[in-house]
Design an enzyme around this catalytic site. Structure first.
Site, mmCIF file in Angstrom:
data_model
loop_
_atom_site.group_PDB
_atom_site.id
_atom_site.type_symbol
_atom_site.label_atom_id
_atom_site.label_comp_id
_atom_site.label_asym_id
_atom_site.label_seq_id
_atom_site.Cartn_x
_atom_site.Cartn_y
_atom_site.Cartn_z
ATOM 1 C CG HIS A 71 -0.189 0.177 2.573
ATOM 2 N ND1 HIS A 71 0.632 -0.861 3.410
ATOM 3 C CD2 HIS A 71 -0.120 1.300 3.375
ATOM 4 C CE1 HIS A 71 1.097 -0.319 4.329
ATOM 5 N NE2 HIS A 71 0.772 0.942 4.429
ATOM 6 C CE1 TYR A 72 6.101 5.155 2.441
ATOM 7 C CE2 TYR A 72 7.575 3.381 1.304
ATOM 8 C CZ TYR A 72 7.246 4.847 1.948
ATOM 9 O OH TYR A 72 8.466 5.605 2.084
ATOM 10 C CG LEU A 73 6.484 -0.085 -2.180
ATOM 11 C CD1 LEU A 73 6.996 -1.380 -2.461
ATOM 12 C CD2 LEU A 73 7.760 0.916 -1.935
#
Length: 212
Positions: free
Chosen positions: A124-126
């Site tokens: 999700h961060y990437l």
């Protein structure tokens, strides 16, 4: 050159402020709380501006020539903050820079952003980083996107490995070395419009950047 450092109280950003000042530029530290100002001024910030990525921060861009986006939601927050800071906050910063006539934009991104599906734990961060990076690429800004690996607090080594996409990712990079890269690319024309990953390595930072 007046350089707005977004997320100025972060660890990489604090190193970056000092290095920007040492390079003869004027770092303007964008902070969320007024009480953070004194410490950042001691590090070398020429000025501070109180602004919140989750609110209206248009006033932060007055007189700014370049932006370094070094804000991040941090490892102890949930996906909601990742969306609000790393994705939406970055997009809002890019758009505000365009509206205010800023030409130069340096994005602190993350290794692995080229293909978030290769990651499970921080996908999700990437994804958030990739959407923000892609928005920057589609803007009119003269950009450089820097994607470091896992960050450490050791003293800078002054040597890195730099590739468009590093295949062997069993290494880290110091926050200080990332800050050196963010500072040096501001005026390096050969890095304009480029995206690359960095780890600590065997090549002097200036030499590695010259080869971009």
């Amino acid at each position: 050159m007046n350089v707005l450092v977004v997320g100025a109280n972060g660890k990489v950003a604090r190193h970056t402020i000092k290095k920007i000042a040492d390079a003869g530029h004027h770092p303007v530290a964008m902070i969320r709380k007024e009480e953070q100002a004194e410490d950042l001024l001691k590090l070398g910030a020429a000025d501070t501006v109180v602004a919140d990525l989750e609110a209206d921060f248009e006033h932060a861009f007055k007189g700014i020539d370049a932006v370094i986006f070094a804000a991040g939601s941090g490892g102890h927050t949930g996906a909601d903050k990742t969306i609000l800071i790393d994705l939406w906050g970055a997009i809002k910063t890019i758009d505000a820079a365009e509206r205010n006539g800023v030409k130069r934009f340096v994005m602190l991104s993350s290794m692995g952003t080229a293909d978030p599906d290769k990651s499970e734990n921080i996908r999700h961060y990437l994804v958030a980083k990739k959407v923000a990076d892609d928005h920057l690429k589609q803007s009119t800004l003269t950009y450089t996107i820097v994607r470091p690996g896992s960050l450490t607090d050791e003293a800078g080594k002054g040597k890195i490995k730099l590739e468009e996409e590093i295949q062997v990712r069993d290494n880290t990079i110091t926050r200080e070395d990332v800050a050196t890269v963010l500072t040096e690319v501001i005026e390096r024309e050969n890095t304009y419009g480029k995206t690359f990953e960095i780890l600590n390595g065997d090549t002097d930072i200036s030499e590695a950047l010259q080869a971009v």
